[in-house]
Design an enzyme around this catalytic site. Structure first.
Site, PDB file in Angstrom:
ATOM      1  N   ASP A   1       7.112   1.457  -7.129  1.00 26.60           N
ATOM      2  CA  ASP A   1       8.208   1.527  -8.083  1.00 26.60           C
ATOM      3  C   ASP A   1       8.312   2.988  -8.555  1.00 26.60           C
ATOM      4  O   ASP A   1       7.492   3.848  -8.213  1.00 26.60           O
ATOM      5  CB  ASP A   1       8.011   0.544  -9.248  1.00 26.60           C
ATOM      6  CG  ASP A   1       9.351   0.186  -9.900  1.00 26.60           C
ATOM      7  OD1 ASP A   1      10.323   0.932  -9.715  1.00 26.60           O
ATOM      8  OD2 ASP A   1       9.421  -0.837 -10.606  1.00 26.60           O
TER       9      ASP A   1
HETATM   10  C1  BGC Z   1      12.624  -0.543 -11.613  1.00 19.22           C
HETATM   11  C2  BGC Z   1      12.902  -1.031 -10.212  1.00 19.22           C
HETATM   12  C3  BGC Z   1      14.047  -0.232  -9.619  1.00 19.22           C
HETATM   13  C4  BGC Z   1      13.703   1.243  -9.667  1.00 19.22           C
HETATM   14  C5  BGC Z   1      14.745   2.143  -9.050  1.00 19.22           C
HETATM   15  C6  BGC Z   1      12.475   0.968 -11.690  1.00 19.22           C
HETATM   16  O1  BGC Z   1      12.411   1.435 -12.999  1.00 19.22           O
HETATM   17  O2  BGC Z   1      11.462  -1.183 -12.089  1.00 19.22           O
HETATM   18  O3  BGC Z   1      13.190  -2.401 -10.227  1.00 19.22           O
HETATM   19  O4  BGC Z   1      14.303  -0.661  -8.313  1.00 19.22           O
HETATM   20  O5  BGC Z   1      13.523   1.618 -11.009  1.00 19.22           O
HETATM   21  O6  BGC Z   1      15.877   2.223  -9.817  1.00 19.22           O
END
Ligand code: BGC
Length: 740
Positions: free
Chosen positions: A268
């Site tokens: 993530d």
């Molecule tokens: C979130 C993810 C997301 C990623 C990219 C993160 O803060 O937890 O679910 O895909 O950001 O935007």
């Protein structure tokens, strides 16, 4: 666009052969480049990232949706880098791209696999038109805590419903073949148990036993893996003391060894460097070491991998096999997507946004997602013929952006049809519509215009209140500790109630809300989630009976926040509460001091049941279930039995019903839920029509992970219920027998 490799493998080569050939030509630095995903959310990305792309230091980009810029980034990677490897182009396409479908929790309320697949397909087509080839969806975290803002992105609390819709979304995004036009790679997230964050606070810790993990949190991910999902994302949280981004048990043992997942794992956002913040590592180098060894293939932003992986390999701390395996998986995804063969996305393709089909799918999903929670004395549907005037009141009646919900980076609020405009369009000049917003937004505490709202309610035949919460109140890092209607909305309800005019509540929200303080003051309640672009027409159709409501709750609605977690598949406990034993705090004075107050698993200050149970939802049709039966009283291990029920529509209008089958294993080697959903089907019945619905129940459906972490099916008795909610009463029993 073609890879500029002189010795590009023949077209007949398999993906494995093409990956191996390419890997053999790559330097360690180029390999680490493939494991590096960077943010390209900037019009100047081709300039700022150009040199890194040319040097082969980037494997994918995120958050660029201008098709010309995306094409230029791809062109540089393919034509100007030594090996010409195209880029993964990722984006959070969560519930639509330009055309916004209901939030995933709303889509789950449709219990309609086919429509959810179509919604994802429509989103994929629009996104692919912008050059996106990878969505960071579906989010398939089981969520049993409505305080958690990310429950909006989930399919709710149920293992089976989430698993089935996970499959549907993966199929919708990825199509039959990843290389066909309009297919984009999917990413199942967030592995695993992110929904179990303490007190619903986003990013907080999770602590979940292995049996609970295997029985509840992992199955949706297994379903997505079996459906061929391209990638998977670990959660931000720590699980049983080990952050998911360094969790070898999850990422190696379960995902690779047990499930044979052959896609890639992407961290993530900056979650690898956060291993240090969690307190697991001392610095970025050690974070890179932990994550790579645990099985995180690609790093999303952050620079732990790009700075340290090569050095860790050279120092002999990370083996080249680990790097090659990771790079091979990323390259395989690119081959499967056909990126090495495809031309750049044309602007014409990008122009196919908001096509009629996407709008029709958004409308159908919204229509089927709305749940009728209450309908006293047939308050709904409203009759265009019988009414002279309707008062429309509330902060969410005409809020084109807010009805779209969370995660709509690319959604176009200009396409939104609001409830106010849809009602106006539907009733034309046959009914006089009066509108007062009454509150600037759902959180307002100024009630200057409540008098105006009460005045139009008083002079109208019915008042329809559009209440709830704006999109900003749910989603990532938007958790709430109090999930009542925010601001002065309850006061507004009471004020309108006092006019004596019938009051209908339509609630738009990103989560279940605690509605105890307004439920008695509303004659009918439609719970519409954040219904997306076409929310208005869907709500208007339901209010005026063009269609009958058919959504069913994908998550339990608590009475008060203190009941959380409350979900239908709880365990029985050794002291289950019942209506006979429950005592309320207000009755305590009638007992002598030290008297036993029931001695069961309940709260003294609220009922032990929820306000509305999982699977629940009313209709304008009237469904009657009869005659549950199984084809045989016994089923042998490895066999299936058919369980059927008769369903009649005793009402005067047609409607859809979601027929649900639940099971309980009353005696097992570990305590089992009091009910578990095992199958469901959405059917449509005309007035007076009766149909028989057959469910095939296989003994595999009765399996669970036992004390030793192994999947087991135990002989013995099982209870089976079929009905229209998790409180279905029609029951038959089955005996599972092992051996011959
Ligand atoms: C979130 C993810 C997301 C990623 C990219 C993160 O803060 O937890 O679910 O895909 O950001 O935007």
């Amino acid at each position: 666009m073609r890879a500029n490799s002189p010795d590009r493998p023949k077209d007949s080569a398999t993906i494995e052969e093409r990956v191996a050939t390419l890997l053999a030509r790559m330097t360690l630095v180029e390999k680490v480049g493939q494991l590096t995903l960077v943010d390209a959310n900037d019009a100047a990305a081709p300039q700022s990232l150009g040199d890194r792309l040319r040097a082969g230091l980037v494997g994918g980009v995120l958050n660029q949706v201008n098709v010309e810029i995306v094409n230029e980034l791809q062109r540089i990677a393919v034509e100007e880098s030594r090996l010409g490897i195209p880029l993964m182009v990722g984006r959070d396409v969560i519930h639509g791209f330009r055309t916004i479908m209901p939030i995933p929790l709303g889509q789950a309320a449709t219990w309609n696999r086919e429509l959810v697949r179509e919604g994802a397909r429509a989103a994929a087509l629009e996104a692919a038109g912008a050059g996106i080839n990878w969505t960071l969806a579906p989010m398939i975290d089981i969520s049993r805590d409505p305080r958690w803002g990310r429950i909006a992105e989930s399919f709710g609390e149920c293992v089976l419903l989430t698993s089935e819709l996970a499959i549907a979304m993966v199929q919708g995004f990825q199509g039959k073949d990843l290389s066909e036009t309009g297919s984009i790679a999917a990413c199942a997230k967030h592995f695993a148990a992110y929904g179990a964050v303490e007190s619903g606070r986003d990013y907080a810790s999770t602590d979940v036993s292995e049996t609970e993990l295997r029985n509840v949190y992992l199955p949706p991910f297994k379903a997505a893996v079996d459906a061929g999902v391209t990638s998977l994302m670990p959660s931000f949280s720590d699980l049983n003391g080990v952050p998911a981004s360094a969790n070898e048990f999850l990422l190696r043992q379960v995902l690779r060894e047990e499930w044979n997942f052959d896609g890639f794992v992407v961290s993530d956002w900056d979650s690898i460097r956060q291993l240090q913040v969690h307190g697991l590592t001392e610095n970025d180098q050690e974070s890179a070491f932990e994550a790579a060894n645990a099985g995180v293939d690609m790093e999303m932003t952050g620079d732990a991998y790009s700075e340290h992986l090569a050095g860790l390999v050279e120092a002999g701390r990370i083996s080249l096999q680990v790097i090659d395996a990771a790079v091979g998986k990323v390259l395989a995804a690119k081959f499967r997507l056909g990126l090495f063969e495809q031309g750049t996305t044309t602007v014409a393709e990008a122009g196919q946004v908001a096509g009629e089909k996407a709008l029709a799918t958004a409308h159908a999903l919204a229509l089927q997602s709305v749940v009728l929670l209450k309908n006293d004395h047939g308050a709904l549907p409203l009759s265009i013929d019988a009414l002279n005037s309707v008062a429309v009141i509330g902060p969410l009646a005409d809020a084109p952006y807010e009805q779209l919900g969370t995660w709509i980076f690319d959604g176009d609020p200009g396409l939104s049809v609001t409830p106010l405009s849809a009602i106006q369009g539907l009733v034309g000049d046959r009914i006089e519509l009066r509108y007062v917003r009454a509150m600037e937004n759902s959180r307002s505490r100024t009630n200057d215009t409540f008098d105006d709202a009460a005045a139009i309610a008083k002079e109208s035949d019915v008042a329809v209140l559009f209440l709830g919460e704006e999109s900003i109140l749910s989603g990532e890092a938007h958790s709430r500790a109090d999930i009542d209607l925010p601001g002065d909305q309850a006061q507004l309800v009471r004020r309108i109630r006092a006019t004596g005019t019938p009051v209908i509540g339509v609630i738009l929200a990103g989560r279940p809300l605690t509605l105890s303080n307004v439920v008695d003051d509303l004659d009918a309640i439609l719970f519409a989630w954040h219904p997306g672009t076409m929310g208005g027409p869907a709500i208007a159709d339901l209010l005026f009976g063009i269609e009958s409501p058919s959504g069913k709750l994908p998550t339990t609605f608590p009475r008060v926040v203190g009941q959380i977690p409350i979900y239908y598949s709880q365990k029985n406990t050794g002291k289950p509460p019942s209506n006979d034993t429950v005592v309320h705090i207000d009755d305590i004075d009638t007992f002598a001091p030290q008297t036993s107050l029931g001695m069961t698993a309940f709260h003294l200050d609220t009922h032990f049941t929820p306000l509305f149970p999982f699977g629940y939802g009313l209709s304008y049709a009237q469904f009657e279930y009869r005659n549950i039966r199984a084809t045989a009283p016994e089923v042998r291990l490895g066999d299936a039995v058919t369980v059927s029920v008769e369903l009649t529509n005793r009402g005067v209008v047609a409607g859809d019903e979601v027929v649900q089958l639940y099971v309980r294993d009353p005696v097992a080697s570990i305590t089992r839920p009091i009910r578990e959903l095992k199958d469901f089907r959405r059917v449509r019945l005309e007035p007076g029509q009766t149909i028989t619905i057959d469910f095939e129940l296989h003994t595999d459906d009765l399996a669970f992970y036992g004390r030793d972490g192994q999947l087991t099916t135990e002989a013995g008795e099982f209870h089976v219920w079929i009905g229209g909610s998790s409180e279905a009463q029609l029951r038959t029993d089955l005996r599972l027998v092992s051996g011959n």
